[in-house]
Enzyme design. Structure first.
Site, PDB file in Angstrom:
ATOM      1  N   ALA A  50       0.913  -1.398  -0.072  1.00  0.00           N
ATOM      2  CA  ALA A  50       0.148   0.150   0.113  1.00  0.00           C
ATOM      3  C   ALA A  50       0.784   1.187   0.124  1.00  0.00           C
ATOM      4  CB  ALA A  50      -0.851   0.010   1.115  1.00  0.00           C
ATOM      5  N   GLN A 106       0.361  -6.611  -3.423  1.00  0.00           N
ATOM      6  CA  GLN A 106      -0.545  -6.771  -2.487  1.00  0.00           C
ATOM      7  C   GLN A 106      -1.609  -5.895  -2.985  1.00  0.00           C
ATOM      8  OE1 GLN A 106       1.276  -7.702   1.535  1.00  0.00           O
ATOM      9  NE2 GLN A 106       2.620  -6.327   0.463  1.00  0.00           N
ATOM     10  N   HIS A 128      -3.717  -9.976  -3.643  1.00  0.00           N
ATOM     11  CA  HIS A 128      -5.001  -9.532  -2.630  1.00  0.00           C
ATOM     12  C   HIS A 128      -6.249  -9.208  -3.854  1.00  0.00           C
ATOM     13  CE1 HIS A 128      -2.391  -9.179   0.893  1.00  0.00           C
ATOM     14  NE2 HIS A 128      -2.516 -10.614   0.691  1.00  0.00           N
ATOM     15  N   SER A 143       4.509  -3.112   4.781  1.00  0.00           N
ATOM     16  CA  SER A 143       4.886  -3.323   6.312  1.00  0.00           C
ATOM     17  C   SER A 143       5.595  -4.853   6.422  1.00  0.00           C
ATOM     18  CB  SER A 143       4.040  -3.198   7.142  1.00  0.00           C
ATOM     19  OG  SER A 143       2.796  -3.669   6.816  1.00  0.00           O
ATOM     20  N   ASN A 145      10.942   1.187   2.164  1.00  0.00           N
ATOM     21  CA  ASN A 145       9.525   1.525   3.015  1.00  0.00           C
ATOM     22  C   ASN A 145      10.115   2.508   4.342  1.00  0.00           C
ATOM     23  OD1 ASN A 145       7.145   0.194   3.588  1.00  0.00           O
ATOM     24  ND2 ASN A 145       7.620   0.188   5.574  1.00  0.00           N
TER      25      ASN A 145
HETATM   26  P1  NAD Z   1       0.581  -1.568   5.090  1.00  0.00           P
HETATM   27  O1  NAD Z   1      -0.226  -0.366   5.137  1.00  0.00           O
HETATM   28  O2  NAD Z   1       0.590  -2.608   6.258  1.00  0.00           O
HETATM   29  O3  NAD Z   1       2.109  -0.934   4.936  1.00  0.00           O
HETATM   30  C1  NAD Z   1       2.495   0.291   3.998  1.00  0.00           C
HETATM   31  C2  NAD Z   1       3.965   0.619   4.485  1.00  0.00           C
HETATM   32  O4  NAD Z   1       4.344   1.651   3.402  1.00  0.00           O
HETATM   33  C3  NAD Z   1       4.109   1.320   5.939  1.00  0.00           C
HETATM   34  O5  NAD Z   1       4.967   0.548   6.444  1.00  0.00           O
HETATM   35  C4  NAD Z   1       4.249   2.398   5.539  1.00  0.00           C
HETATM   36  O6  NAD Z   1       5.350   3.212   6.473  1.00  0.00           O
HETATM   37  C5  NAD Z   1       5.006   2.619   4.255  1.00  0.00           C
HETATM   38  N1  NAD Z   1       4.806   3.737   3.389  1.00  0.00           N
HETATM   39  C6  NAD Z   1       3.728   4.549   3.090  1.00  0.00           C
HETATM   40  N2  NAD Z   1       3.799   5.458   2.347  1.00  0.00           N
HETATM   41  C7  NAD Z   1       5.064   5.443   2.098  1.00  0.00           C
HETATM   42  C8  NAD Z   1       5.941   6.253   1.386  1.00  0.00           C
HETATM   43  N3  NAD Z   1       5.403   7.160   0.565  1.00  0.00           N
HETATM   44  N4  NAD Z   1       7.252   6.180   1.248  1.00  0.00           N
HETATM   45  C9  NAD Z   1       7.795   4.910   1.910  1.00  0.00           C
HETATM   46  N5  NAD Z   1       7.147   4.126   2.582  1.00  0.00           N
HETATM   47  C10 NAD Z   1       5.752   4.461   2.806  1.00  0.00           C
HETATM   48  O7  NAD Z   1       0.365  -2.081   3.502  1.00  0.00           O
HETATM   49  P2  NAD Z   1       0.743  -3.711   3.181  1.00  0.00           P
HETATM   50  O8  NAD Z   1       1.930  -4.153   3.414  1.00  0.00           O
HETATM   51  O9  NAD Z   1       0.534  -3.557   1.820  1.00  0.00           O
HETATM   52  O10 NAD Z   1      -0.442  -4.533   3.845  1.00  0.00           O
HETATM   53  C11 NAD Z   1      -1.779  -3.978   3.855  1.00  0.00           C
HETATM   54  C12 NAD Z   1      -2.677  -4.883   2.998  1.00  0.00           C
HETATM   55  O11 NAD Z   1      -3.791  -3.779   2.642  1.00  0.00           O
HETATM   56  C13 NAD Z   1      -2.447  -5.341   1.657  1.00  0.00           C
HETATM   57  O12 NAD Z   1      -2.880  -6.683   1.709  1.00  0.00           O
HETATM   58  C14 NAD Z   1      -3.317  -4.588   0.856  1.00  0.00           C
HETATM   59  O13 NAD Z   1      -3.961  -5.442   0.021  1.00  0.00           O
HETATM   60  C15 NAD Z   1      -4.336  -3.728   1.409  1.00  0.00           C
HETATM   61  N6  NAD Z   1      -4.334  -2.411   1.014  1.00  0.00           N
HETATM   62  C16 NAD Z   1      -4.169  -2.048  -0.268  1.00  0.00           C
HETATM   63  C17 NAD Z   1      -4.280  -0.715  -0.483  1.00  0.00           C
HETATM   64  C18 NAD Z   1      -4.147  -0.164  -1.916  1.00  0.00           C
HETATM   65  O14 NAD Z   1      -4.337  -0.956  -2.967  1.00  0.00           O
HETATM   66  N7  NAD Z   1      -3.397   0.749  -2.347  1.00  0.00           N
HETATM   67  C19 NAD Z   1      -4.379   0.436   0.488  1.00  0.00           C
HETATM   68  C20 NAD Z   1      -4.589   0.022   1.845  1.00  0.00           C
HETATM   69  C21 NAD Z   1      -4.509  -1.486   2.109  1.00  0.00           C
END
Ligand code: NAD
Length: 253
Positions: free
Chosen positions: A29, A106, A126, A201, A225
């Site tokens: 994300a 994801q 996902h 994350s 990250n």
């Molecule tokens: P997560 O939210 O757990 O982790 C996102 C990570 O990205 C965080 O650790 C954060 O510190 C980092 N981050 C955010 N913006 C950043 C930037 N500009 N530069 C550097 N780092 C940055 O996300 P995940 O690991 O993908 O897991 C969450 C689940 O939620 C996934 O399964 C996904 O399917 C779903 N999800 C998807 C979306 C989407 O499609 N955009 C949005 C929210 C959640």
């Protein structure tokens, strides 16, 4: 190695990218926050507002389905306006240059296909939230007509013509992972020589295991990250800078 500053990070990334033949991005994300889509776990992220609705609850309860659709339509304007960010564009540039056999994501936001990566070269672990499917027969439904009916029918959650339950084409907590997508992701990870874990994350399993498969198969691992992850100790390079800033130098138009 944890890069100490942005210039060091970009130089390290460039060396690893130049040396690699098969680069597999694994995205989360965080790559899409620049596009205006909140992630789950950052401060103010989706997790902090809404407890995710687990799959068994969605199936068992019409009220849970109603709530899931309300949330989905509430966030529609955000998804509809989102354009690929610099991270997506950089990965698409590497793909166009023939360096990326496939992107494992994801994310459910459809931004990798919008950035120019062919849909058949994207593995959506996902699923995808820009359309819906029937959980029984797999029939695809577009969200516009579902929304119109939901709004005129007193928020009655949609059912399929076959009688099955309709759900956005995403994988919820507690829902089985798509076998084909998992297999393709594992294949890409085990056959790459550089895996770029970008904006995740790395706590959602089994997806989080994909970067480890690459590392165990001999690939170099880069984690980009802004927060630490549990896998940082296994990475050849950890970049704790903004994803867009770190990947912008790799964009080719
Ligand atoms: P997560 O939210 O757990 O982790 C996102 C990570 O990205 C965080 O650790 C954060 O510190 C980092 N981050 C955010 N913006 C950043 C930037 N500009 N530069 C550097 N780092 C940055 O996300 P995940 O690991 O993908 O897991 C969450 C689940 O939620 C996934 O399964 C996904 O399917 C779903 N999800 C998807 C979306 C989407 O499609 N955009 C949005 C929210 C959640």
């Amino acid at each position: 190695m944890i890069a100490s500053d942005l210039d060091t990070a970009i130089a390290g990334l460039r060396d690893l990218i130049d040396d690699a033949q098969r680069i597999v991005p694994f995205t989360g994300a965080g790559i899409s926050t620049e596009s205006g889509i909140p992630d789950f776990r950052s401060p103010g992220g989706l997790w902090t507002h809404n407890r995710p609705i687990p799959f068994d609850e969605y199936v068992a309860s019409a009220e849970a389905r109603r709530e899931a659709w309300r949330r989905r339509f509430n966030i529609e304007a955000t998804f509809a306006q989102a354009k690929p960010g610099r991270g997506h564009l950089a990965l698409a540039s590497l793909y166009r240059a023939g360096r990326v056999p496939g992107v494992v994501t994801q994310n459910i936001d459809n931004l990798h296909p919008m950035s120019g990566v062919a849909p058949h070269d994207i593995v959506e672990l996902h699923g995808n939230t820009t359309y819906a499917t029937c959980l029984d027969c797999g029939q695809r439904y577009e969200l516009g007509p579902i929304r119109s009916r939901f709004e005129v029918n007193g928020e009655e959650p949609p059912d399929c013509d076959c009688g099955g339950i309709v759900k956005t084409a995403t994988i919820s907590f507690g829902q089985a992972m798509p076998e084909d997508a998992m297999r393709r992701a594992q294949q890409l990870a085990s056959a790459c020589d550089l895996l770029l874990a970008v904006g995740s994350s790395l706590v959602v399993w089994p997806a989080a295991g994909i970067p480890l498969i690459a590392k165990r198969s001999g690939a170099k691992l880069v984690i980009i990250n802004r927060e630490p992850t549990e896998f940082d100790e296994f990475a050849d390079l950890v970049v704790r800078n903004d994803i867009g800033d770190a990947l912008a130098p790799f964009i080719r138009h």
